[in-house]
Design a protein around this motif. Structure first.
Motif, PDB file in Angstrom:
ATOM      1  N   LEU A  35     -26.451  13.893   5.933  1.00  0.00           N
ATOM      2  CA  LEU A  35     -27.458  12.867   5.886  1.00  0.00           C
ATOM      3  C   LEU A  35     -26.740  11.564   6.088  1.00  0.00           C
ATOM      4  CD1 LEU A  35     -29.721  14.268   3.191  1.00  0.00           C
ATOM      5  CD2 LEU A  35     -29.933  14.450   5.502  1.00  0.00           C
ATOM      6  N   CYS A  36     -25.592  11.256   5.495  1.00  0.00           N
ATOM      7  CA  CYS A  36     -24.895  10.030   5.559  1.00  0.00           C
ATOM      8  C   CYS A  36     -24.644   9.815   6.946  1.00  0.00           C
ATOM      9  CB  CYS A  36     -23.633  10.040   4.754  1.00  0.00           C
ATOM     10  SG  CYS A  36     -22.644   8.513   4.693  1.00  0.00           S
ATOM     11  N   VAL A  37     -24.045  10.696   7.483  1.00  0.00           N
ATOM     12  CA  VAL A  37     -23.510  10.546   9.077  1.00  0.00           C
ATOM     13  C   VAL A  37     -24.645  10.441   9.896  1.00  0.00           C
ATOM     14  CG1 VAL A  37     -22.244  11.640  10.752  1.00  0.00           C
ATOM     15  CG2 VAL A  37     -21.270  11.704   8.512  1.00  0.00           C
ATOM     16  N   LYS A  38     -25.741  11.176   9.705  1.00  0.00           N
ATOM     17  CA  LYS A  38     -26.954  11.075  10.495  1.00  0.00           C
ATOM     18  C   LYS A  38     -27.611   9.677  10.403  1.00  0.00           C
ATOM     19  CE  LYS A  38     -31.412  13.498  11.491  1.00  0.00           C
ATOM     20  NZ  LYS A  38     -32.225  14.341  11.003  1.00  0.00           N
ATOM     21  N   LYS A  39     -27.601   9.011   9.204  1.00  0.00           N
ATOM     22  CA  LYS A  39     -27.771   7.535   9.272  1.00  0.00           C
ATOM     23  C   LYS A  39     -27.050   6.723   9.765  1.00  0.00           C
ATOM     24  CE  LYS A  39     -30.467   8.419   4.806  1.00  0.00           C
ATOM     25  NZ  LYS A  39     -30.575   8.388   3.457  1.00  0.00           N
ATOM     26  N   GLY A  40     -25.789   6.963   9.950  1.00  0.00           N
ATOM     27  CA  GLY A  40     -24.846   5.880  10.820  1.00  0.00           C
ATOM     28  C   GLY A  40     -23.724   5.618   9.851  1.00  0.00           C
ATOM     29  N   GLY A  41     -23.628   6.261   8.689  1.00  0.00           N
ATOM     30  CA  GLY A  41     -22.572   6.201   7.691  1.00  0.00           C
ATOM     31  C   GLY A  41     -21.566   6.757   7.777  1.00  0.00           C
ATOM     32  N   PHE A  42     -20.358   6.708   7.032  1.00  0.00           N
ATOM     33  CA  PHE A  42     -19.402   7.580   6.781  1.00  0.00           C
ATOM     34  C   PHE A  42     -19.020   7.599   5.195  1.00  0.00           C
ATOM     35  CE2 PHE A  42     -18.272   3.144   7.661  1.00  0.00           C
ATOM     36  CZ  PHE A  42     -17.248   2.934   6.707  1.00  0.00           C
ATOM     37  N   CYS A  43     -18.210   8.607   4.977  1.00  0.00           N
ATOM     38  CA  CYS A  43     -18.068   9.027   3.701  1.00  0.00           C
ATOM     39  C   CYS A  43     -16.465   8.687   3.260  1.00  0.00           C
ATOM     40  CB  CYS A  43     -18.228  10.344   3.277  1.00  0.00           C
ATOM     41  SG  CYS A  43     -19.821  10.852   3.588  1.00  0.00           S
ATOM     42  N   LEU A  44     -16.484   7.946   2.373  1.00  0.00           N
ATOM     43  CA  LEU A  44     -15.137   7.708   1.463  1.00  0.00           C
ATOM     44  C   LEU A  44     -14.811   7.782   0.281  1.00  0.00           C
ATOM     45  CD1 LEU A  44     -14.130   4.018   3.260  1.00  0.00           C
ATOM     46  CD2 LEU A  44     -13.340   6.195   3.892  1.00  0.00           C
ATOM     47  N   TYR A  45     -13.959   8.324  -0.460  1.00  0.00           N
ATOM     48  CA  TYR A  45     -13.496   8.688  -1.777  1.00  0.00           C
ATOM     49  C   TYR A  45     -13.221   7.195  -2.422  1.00  0.00           C
ATOM     50  CZ  TYR A  45     -13.732  13.551  -1.384  1.00  0.00           C
ATOM     51  OH  TYR A  45     -14.198  15.005  -1.000  1.00  0.00           O
ATOM     52  N   SER A  46     -12.872   6.356  -1.646  1.00  0.00           N
ATOM     53  CA  SER A  46     -12.258   5.082  -2.365  1.00  0.00           C
ATOM     54  C   SER A  46     -13.522   4.342  -2.113  1.00  0.00           C
ATOM     55  CB  SER A  46     -11.198   4.276  -1.643  1.00  0.00           C
ATOM     56  OG  SER A  46     -11.383   4.502  -0.163  1.00  0.00           O
ATOM     57  N   GLU A  47     -13.280   2.931  -2.392  1.00  0.00           N
ATOM     58  CA  GLU A  47     -14.418   1.966  -2.160  1.00  0.00           C
ATOM     59  C   GLU A  47     -14.728   1.808  -0.975  1.00  0.00           C
ATOM     60  OE1 GLU A  47     -16.146   0.216  -4.916  1.00  0.00           O
ATOM     61  OE2 GLU A  47     -15.156   1.653  -6.104  1.00  0.00           O
ATOM     62  N   CYS A  48     -15.880   1.256  -0.506  1.00  0.00           N
ATOM     63  CA  CYS A  48     -16.289   0.714   0.822  1.00  0.00           C
ATOM     64  C   CYS A  48     -15.491  -0.163   1.385  1.00  0.00           C
ATOM     65  CB  CYS A  48     -17.896   0.690   0.795  1.00  0.00           C
ATOM     66  SG  CYS A  48     -18.905   2.130   0.671  1.00  0.00           S
ATOM     67  N   PRO A  49     -15.223  -0.368   2.601  1.00  0.00           N
ATOM     68  CA  PRO A  49     -14.769  -1.848   3.074  1.00  0.00           C
ATOM     69  C   PRO A  49     -15.533  -2.945   2.808  1.00  0.00           C
ATOM     70  CG  PRO A  49     -14.539   0.049   4.839  1.00  0.00           C
ATOM     71  CD  PRO A  49     -15.333   0.610   3.766  1.00  0.00           C
ATOM     72  N   LYS A  50     -14.855  -4.177   2.941  1.00  0.00           N
ATOM     73  CA  LYS A  50     -15.610  -5.459   2.580  1.00  0.00           C
ATOM     74  C   LYS A  50     -16.869  -5.626   3.568  1.00  0.00           C
ATOM     75  CE  LYS A  50     -11.783  -7.610   0.318  1.00  0.00           C
ATOM     76  NZ  LYS A  50     -10.900  -8.759   0.301  1.00  0.00           N
ATOM     77  N   ASN A  51     -16.628  -5.163   4.683  1.00  0.00           N
ATOM     78  CA  ASN A  51     -17.894  -5.644   5.904  1.00  0.00           C
ATOM     79  C   ASN A  51     -18.819  -4.470   5.571  1.00  0.00           C
ATOM     80  OD1 ASN A  51     -16.067  -3.315   6.828  1.00  0.00           O
ATOM     81  ND2 ASN A  51     -16.308  -4.242   8.976  1.00  0.00           N
ATOM     82  N   THR A  52     -18.884  -3.577   4.603  1.00  0.00           N
ATOM     83  CA  THR A  52     -20.030  -2.447   4.608  1.00  0.00           C
ATOM     84  C   THR A  52     -20.291  -2.475   3.267  1.00  0.00           C
ATOM     85  OG1 THR A  52     -18.302  -0.806   4.024  1.00  0.00           O
ATOM     86  CG2 THR A  52     -19.008  -1.197   6.552  1.00  0.00           C
ATOM     87  N   LYS A  53     -21.422  -1.692   3.074  1.00  0.00           N
ATOM     88  CA  LYS A  53     -22.071  -1.529   1.676  1.00  0.00           C
ATOM     89  C   LYS A  53     -22.182   0.051   1.270  1.00  0.00           C
ATOM     90  CE  LYS A  53     -26.912  -2.350   3.162  1.00  0.00           C
ATOM     91  NZ  LYS A  53     -28.037  -3.122   2.703  1.00  0.00           N
ATOM     92  N   VAL A  54     -22.423   0.213   0.189  1.00  0.00           N
ATOM     93  CA  VAL A  54     -22.719   1.712  -0.361  1.00  0.00           C
ATOM     94  C   VAL A  54     -24.190   1.724  -0.005  1.00  0.00           C
ATOM     95  CG1 VAL A  54     -22.750   3.223  -2.364  1.00  0.00           C
ATOM     96  CG2 VAL A  54     -20.951   1.397  -2.209  1.00  0.00           C
ATOM     97  N   GLU A  55     -24.399   3.011   0.670  1.00  0.00           N
ATOM     98  CA  GLU A  55     -25.786   3.421   0.947  1.00  0.00           C
ATOM     99  C   GLU A  55     -26.143   4.594   0.173  1.00  0.00           C
ATOM    100  OE1 GLU A  55     -28.125   2.212   3.348  1.00  0.00           O
ATOM    101  OE2 GLU A  55     -26.872   0.426   3.273  1.00  0.00           O
ATOM    102  N   GLY A  56     -25.342   5.390  -0.470  1.00  0.00           N
ATOM    103  CA  GLY A  56     -25.646   6.638  -1.092  1.00  0.00           C
ATOM    104  C   GLY A  56     -24.187   7.247  -1.420  1.00  0.00           C
ATOM    105  N   SER A  57     -24.531   8.394  -1.701  1.00  0.00           N
ATOM    106  CA  SER A  57     -23.110   9.360  -2.011  1.00  0.00           C
ATOM    107  C   SER A  57     -22.727  10.320  -1.018  1.00  0.00           C
ATOM    108  CB  SER A  57     -23.355   9.744  -3.377  1.00  0.00           C
ATOM    109  OG  SER A  57     -24.301  10.763  -3.508  1.00  0.00           O
ATOM    110  N   CYS A  58     -21.780  11.098  -1.167  1.00  0.00           N
ATOM    111  CA  CYS A  58     -21.133  12.210  -0.191  1.00  0.00           C
ATOM    112  C   CYS A  58     -20.568  13.274  -1.180  1.00  0.00           C
ATOM    113  CB  CYS A  58     -20.451  11.772   0.571  1.00  0.00           C
ATOM    114  SG  CYS A  58     -21.055  10.699   1.942  1.00  0.00           S
TER     115      CYS A  58
END
Length: 67
Positions: A35-58
């Protein structure tokens, strides 16, 4: 003997597509990674990069979905 083998083969073919590899968990529910990838996101175990924001969990809420 042929009838039980044929039924087992039919059962396997019907239910082998409900796997995490196919993007489905059990009973037709989509995985949170899918669902994350389908919405155009990507999953990271660490914090999101500065130019992105948290949209959910994986991965069962063990990672962040960044977008």
């Amino acid at each position: 003997m042929r009838s039980p083998c044929a039924l087992l083969l039919l059962f396997c073919l019907l239910f082998c597509q409900i796997t995490p590899d196919a993007g489905l968990t059990g009973l037709g529910h989509r995985s949170d990674h899918y669902l994350c990838v389908k919405k155009g996101g990507f999953c990271l175990y660490s914090e999101c990069p500065k130019n992105t924001k948290v949209e959910g969990s994986c991965y069962h809420k063990m990672a962040n979905c960044c977008k």
